[in-house]
Design a protein around this motif. Structure first.
Motif, PDB file in Angstrom:
ATOM      1  N   ILE A  96      48.511  37.737  41.872  1.00  0.00           N
ATOM      2  CA  ILE A  96      48.152  36.238  42.041  1.00  0.00           C
ATOM      3  C   ILE A  96      49.692  36.080  42.847  1.00  0.00           C
ATOM      4  O   ILE A  96      50.545  37.241  42.294  1.00  0.00           O
ATOM      5  CB  ILE A  96      48.031  35.449  41.120  1.00  0.00           C
ATOM      6  CG1 ILE A  96      48.490  36.368  39.413  1.00  0.00           C
ATOM      7  CG2 ILE A  96      46.483  35.432  40.392  1.00  0.00           C
ATOM      8  CD1 ILE A  96      48.386  35.104  38.238  1.00  0.00           C
ATOM      9  N   GLU A 123      40.729  32.904  34.582  1.00  0.00           N
ATOM     10  CA  GLU A 123      39.938  32.686  35.692  1.00  0.00           C
ATOM     11  C   GLU A 123      41.264  31.441  35.935  1.00  0.00           C
ATOM     12  O   GLU A 123      41.739  30.653  37.042  1.00  0.00           O
ATOM     13  CB  GLU A 123      38.724  32.096  35.939  1.00  0.00           C
ATOM     14  CG  GLU A 123      37.920  32.812  36.133  1.00  0.00           C
ATOM     15  CD  GLU A 123      36.794  32.797  35.804  1.00  0.00           C
ATOM     16  OE1 GLU A 123      35.576  31.630  35.447  1.00  0.00           O
ATOM     17  OE2 GLU A 123      35.528  33.192  35.918  1.00  0.00           O
ATOM     18  N   MET A 168      43.846  32.988  37.056  1.00  0.00           N
ATOM     19  CA  MET A 168      43.812  33.031  38.946  1.00  0.00           C
ATOM     20  C   MET A 168      43.905  32.491  39.904  1.00  0.00           C
ATOM     21  O   MET A 168      44.660  32.344  41.079  1.00  0.00           O
ATOM     22  CB  MET A 168      42.610  33.827  38.890  1.00  0.00           C
ATOM     23  CG  MET A 168      43.172  35.587  38.261  1.00  0.00           C
ATOM     24  SD  MET A 168      41.941  36.889  38.230  1.00  0.00           S
ATOM     25  CE  MET A 168      41.773  36.861  40.374  1.00  0.00           C
ATOM     26  N   ASN A 169      43.143  31.328  39.278  1.00  0.00           N
ATOM     27  CA  ASN A 169      42.720  30.031  40.309  1.00  0.00           C
ATOM     28  C   ASN A 169      43.011  28.611  39.979  1.00  0.00           C
ATOM     29  O   ASN A 169      42.463  28.283  39.223  1.00  0.00           O
ATOM     30  CB  ASN A 169      41.309  29.610  40.882  1.00  0.00           C
ATOM     31  CG  ASN A 169      40.753  30.886  40.576  1.00  0.00           C
ATOM     32  OD1 ASN A 169      40.836  31.260  41.879  1.00  0.00           O
ATOM     33  ND2 ASN A 169      39.230  31.720  40.028  1.00  0.00           N
ATOM     34  N   LYS A 176      43.828  24.964  38.878  1.00  0.00           N
ATOM     35  CA  LYS A 176      42.984  23.623  39.514  1.00  0.00           C
ATOM     36  C   LYS A 176      44.272  23.308  40.527  1.00  0.00           C
ATOM     37  O   LYS A 176      45.156  23.299  39.937  1.00  0.00           O
ATOM     38  CB  LYS A 176      42.262  23.284  38.488  1.00  0.00           C
ATOM     39  CG  LYS A 176      41.220  23.746  37.664  1.00  0.00           C
ATOM     40  CD  LYS A 176      39.772  22.821  37.384  1.00  0.00           C
ATOM     41  CE  LYS A 176      39.359  23.097  36.449  1.00  0.00           C
ATOM     42  NZ  LYS A 176      39.282  22.791  35.386  1.00  0.00           N
TER      43      LYS A 176
END
Ligand SMILES: Nc1ncnc2c1ncn2[C@@H]1O[C@H](COP(=O)(O)OP(=O)(O)O)[C@@H](O)[C@H]1O
Ligand SMILES: Nc1ccn([C@@H]2O[C@H](COP(=O)(O)OP(=O)(O)O)[C@@H](O)[C@H]2O)c(=O)n1
Length: 650
Positions: free
Chosen positions: A9, A433, A436-437, A439
Motif C-alpha cells: 500500500i 481491509e 488496505m482499501n 473507503k
C-alpha cells in the motif's frame, strides 16, 4: 486452513480500535470467577484463547452471562458470577486451546484444589514447557504431573490433595509473568504468605488486578507477596485495547512515509509499552494521549505519523516486556535503515513457534539480510522486500507480522494458515481491509440556523464515528475578524475582497477539529465576540468570500471523512453527499441557548440575513432530514441523527 494475501500500500490513513488486552482478559475471567459477587467485564477479548479460559472457569462451576459479542468470534462484554473461591470439580478435561497464559495461570488455581483436574491444549501448547510452573507449584506441596508425550509438557494432571498448599518464597529463575502469576494465584489458596522474586520486571497485570479485586499484596522491588485465605471482591472492569495487537499497526504506520494512523483506547501499562519506546527510539513519530486509568490499567490514544525508521539494539532488560512484539519489531528492522540487533531472547524459541527461526526464515524469504543467533538475530535493514509465499507456523504473531511485511513488499505476499490469528486478534482481517482499501472519504453535512445545536451534534457525531469535525462558521468569522484587524468596514465589499488577497488564510486540523489561522494567528475566543457577531453575516454574503471558503471546505475532504456544519454544506459545499441533516429549533429556544452560554448574540438578525442573502442562503438542502431539537436533549438529537444517517446508508 485459510490464507491471507497482501499487496503493498502507498499510504495508511485510518482510525482503528484494537480488541481488548489478552493478558488482562485471561486474568479478568479467572479473578471474576474466584471473586465474591458479580463482575461486569467490558471489552473482553473475544478470542479463542480467552474463550477457553472462560469455559475453563465455567467447567469449575462459574456461571457467566454474555451481554455483547463480536459476531463470529466471542463475547466482548459479560457478567461473571463469582464463586467466592469455592470451585467445583470439572467433569471434563479443561482445554486451554493455544493459550500458554490460560494454561499456566489456571494451573496455579487448579494445583490448589482438593479435586483433581486435567489441563490440556492443542498440539502447539502440548509442546510448550510447563516445568517452569510445575517446579514452584510442587514446592508448595501441590500434586502435579505432566502426562504429555513431550517431557514436562501438557496434558497436566493437577490437584486432588486434601492438604492446603504451603506458602513458599520463590526466586524465579526466569523473568516470566506467567510463572509469577501461577504462584501468586496458588498463593491465594495457601496458608500464610507466598512470595515470588523475579529476576527482572515483567508485566504486572496480576498485581494490578489483585488490587482491583481488593486482594492485598505487597510489592517490594521485584518481590511480590500475597497472603493466602483472602477472597477477591467482585468489581466491574473495562479492558483497554491490547498494545501487542496495536504493535502491528504501529510498525506499519511508523515505517510508511505519509501515513497517519490513530489507534484508540490502547492499554499503556508501563510494563507493556516498551514497543512504543523502541519505535520512538527508531525515529517513529508517535504521539501518546493518555485518557484514563480505569480498573487499575492506564490507557490512551496513539497517533502515528509515518516516516523513515533507523535500526536499534533491543536491550537485554527490554526483552521480557517486549517478547510478543519482537517478531513485528524484526519486520520494522528489515524496513529500517541500519542494523537491528536482538539478543538475549532465547525465550522466543519456546513461544507458539520457535520465533527466532520462523522470523529469520520468513524475513530471508522476502529478501531481507538476517543473521541468526541462538538467542536472537541481527537484521541489516534497508534492502527492499519482495513478496513471498510464507508459512505462519501455526503462530498468530508470525502470521500478522508477515502480513504487515507484505504491505511493504513488491508483489503479492501470501501468508498460509492464518486461522490462528483469532487466538489473539479477532477482527484482524477486517482492520487489514480497512487499512488496505480505505473507503473513499465522505462528508456528513449539517446545516441550520444559529444556536440550533449544529456544532454540538456535529462534534458528538465526529467523536462517535472517528471523523474530523469542521466548523465552517469559524471560517466566516475568521474573515470577519480579519476585516476588523484591517480596519475595513463590513459594508466595504471591495475592501473586504481586496483584503482576501493580502491575508494568509490557513485552514487545518488540530485534535480532529478545524483550526483557522489568519496570518499565523488563531483568533480563538475573539471569533465569538460581539464585533464579529454583528458583521459576520454581511461578510458571509459576499460571493468572493464564499468562493474562497467553499474551496477550502471541500479541500478538507482530502484529509479524511468528516462532519461539517454551517449554512450551505448540504446545498453548496457537498450537494452530492447522501448524509445531510438540518438541525433546527424555535427562535425562542435558540435565543435561550445562546444567552445560557453568556453570549450576547444577534441570532435573529443573523438568521434573517443568512436566509435572505442571494448567494447560498440558509435553506433545507435537497435530501436533508430536518431535526427539530427544540424539545430534545443533546443525547436525543445525537441518537436521532445517528439513526437517520444509518437509514441513509452510513
Ligand atoms: N438539544 C439541545 N438541548 C439543549 N441545549 C442544547 C441542545 N443543543 C445544543 N445545545 C446548547 O445550545 C448552545 C448552542 O449550541 P451550538 O451547538 O453552539 O449551536 P450552533 O452550532 O447551531 O450555533 C450550546 O451551549 C449547546 O450546549
Ligand atoms: N457555511 C456557513 C457557515 C457560516 N456562515 C455564516 O457565518 C456566521 C457564523 O456562523 P456560525 O456557525 O459560527 O454561527 P452559530 O450558528 O454558531 O451562531 C453565520 O451567521 C453565517 O452568516 C455561512 O454563511 N455559511
Amino acid at each position: 486452513m485459510s490464507s491471507i494475501k497482501v499487496t503493498p500500500i502507498k499510504s495508511l490513513n485510518a482510525v482503528i480500535e484494537v480488541p481488548g488486552d489478552k493478558s488482562i482478559s485471561h486474568r479478568a475471567a479467572i479473578m471474576a470467577g474466584l471473586a465474591d459477587g458479580v463482575t461486569q467485564i467490558d471489552n473482553y477479548l473475544p478470542s479463542e484463547d480467552c474463550l477457553c479460559t472462560l469455559e475453563a472457569m465455567a467447567s469449575l462451576g462459574v456461571q457467566y452471562e454474555v451481554l455483547e459479542r463480536l459476531e463470529g468470534y466471542g463475547p466482548t462484554s459479560l457478567r461473571i458470577y463469582g464463586q467466592a473461591m469455592q470451585l467445583n470439580a470439572p467433569d471434563v478435561e479443561i482445554d486451554c486451546g493455544n493459550s500458554g497464559t490460560g494454561m499456566r495461570l489456571l494451573a496455579g488455581v487448579l494445583a490448589a484444589q482438593p479435586f483433581q483436574s486435567t489441563l490440556t491444549g492443542d498440539e502447539s501448547l502440548q509442546s510448550r514447557p510447563m516445568g517452569r510452573i510445575m517446579t514452584p507449584l510442587s514446592m508448595m506441596g501441590a500434586r502435579i504431573e505432566a502426562a504429555g508425550e513431550k517431557e514436562g509438557c501438557a496434558p497436566m494432571i493437577l490437584g486432588g490433595s486434601a492438604e492446603r498448599l504451603q506458602a513458599i518464597h520463590y526466586d524465579m529463575p526466569m523473568a516470566s509473568a506467567q510463572v509469577k502469576s501461577a504462584v501468586l494465584l496458588a498463593g491465594l489458596f495457601a496458608e500464610y504468605e507466598t512470595s515470588v522474586r523475579q529476576p527482572a520486571e515483567t508485566r504486572d497485570h496480576t498485581e494490578r488486578i489483585f488490587d482491583h479485586f481488593q486482594i492485598d499484596s505487597t510489592i517490594d522491588g521485584h518481590r511480590i507477596a500475597v497472603h493466602g485465605g483472602q477472597i477477591p471482591m467482585a468489581n466491574d472492569l473495562y479492558i483497554p485495547g491490547d498494545i501487542s495487537s496495536a504493535a502491528f499497526w504501529l510498525v506499519a504506520a511508523a515505517a510508511m512515509p505519509g501515513a497517519e494512523l490513530k489507534i484508540k483506547k490502547v492499554g499503556l501499562n508501563p510494563t507493556r509499552k516498551a514497543v512504543v519506546d523502541v519505535l520512538i527510539r527508531m525515529g517513529a513519530d508517535i504521539r501518546v494521549d493518555m485518557i484514563s486509568e480505569d480498573s487499575g490499567e492506564p490507557y490512551g490514544d496513539l497517533t502515528v505519523i509515518g516516516g523513515t525508521l533507523q535500526g536499534t539494539e533491543i536491550l537485554p532488560e527490554e526483552v521480557p516486556n517486549l517478547i510478543d512484539e519482537i517478531p513485528v519489531l524484526a519486520v520494522a528492522g528489515a524496513l529500517a535503515e541500519g542494523r537491528m540487533v536482538i539478543r538475549n531472547a532465547s525465550e522466543l524459541r519456546v513461544k507458539e513457534s520457535d520465533r527466532i527461526s520462523t522470523v529469520v526464515t520468513n524475513l530471508r524469504a522476502m529478501g531481507a539480510e538476517v543473521e541468526e543467533f541462538d538467542d536472537g538475530m541481527e537484521i541489516t535493514g534497508g534492502r527492499p522486500l519482495h513478496a513471498a509465499e510464507l508459512e505462519s507456523y501455526d503462530d498468530h504473531r508470525i502470521a500478522m507480522s508477515f502480513i504487515i511485511a507484505g504491505l511493504f513488499a513488491e508483489g503479492e505476499t501470501v501468508v498460509h494458515n492464518t486461522d490462528f490469528i483469532n487466538t489473539s486478534y479477532p477482527g484482524f482481517q477486517h482492520d487489514l481491509e480497512k487499512v488496505m482499501n480505505p473507503k473513499p472519504h465522505f462528508a456528513i453535512a449539517i446545516d441550520g440556523p444559529a444556536a440550533s445545536g449544529k456544532s454540538t451534534v456535529a462534534r458528538r457525531l465526529a467523536e462517535k464515528l472517528g471523523l474530523i469535525m469542521i466548523n465552517t462558521g469559524a471560517m466566516y468569522r475568521a474573515i470577519a475578524w480579519a476585516s476588523i484587524q484591517h480596519g475595513i468596514d463590513a459594508s466595504d465589499t471591495e475592501g473586504v475582497i481586496a483584503m482576501l488577497d493580502r491575508i494568509d488564510l490557513r485552514c487545518g486540523v488540530r485534535d480532529r477539529g478545524s483550526i483557522i489561522l489568519v496570518d499565523g494567528v488563531d483568533a480563538g475566543d475573539a471569533l465569538r465576540e460581539d464585533a464579529v457577531n454583528s458583521r459576520v453575516s454581511a461578510i458571509a454574503a459576499i460571493p468572493e468570500v464564499r468562493r474562497l471558503l467553499v474551496e477550502k471546505q471541500r479541500d478538507y475532504l482530502e484529509l479524511g471523512s468528516l462532519v461539517m456544519e454551517g449554512r450551505d454544506i448540504g446545498s453548496v459545499v457537498f450537494p452530492d453527499t447522501p448524509y445531510k441533516l438540518y438541525v433546527d429549533a424555535s427562535e425562542e429556544v435558540r435565543l435561550a441557548r445562546r444567552s445560557a452560554e453568556g453570549l450576547a448574540d444577534v441570532v435573529s438578525q443573523r438568521d434573517k440575513e443568512d436566509s435572505s442573502r442571494k448567494t447560498s442562503p440558509l435553506v433545507v438542502a435537497e435530501g436533508a432530514t430536518v431535526i427539530d431539537s427544540s424539545e430534545m436533549t443533546i443525547e436525543e438529537v445525537v441518537d436521532e441523527a445517528m439513526s437517520i444517517l444509518k437509514s441513509k446508508g452510513l
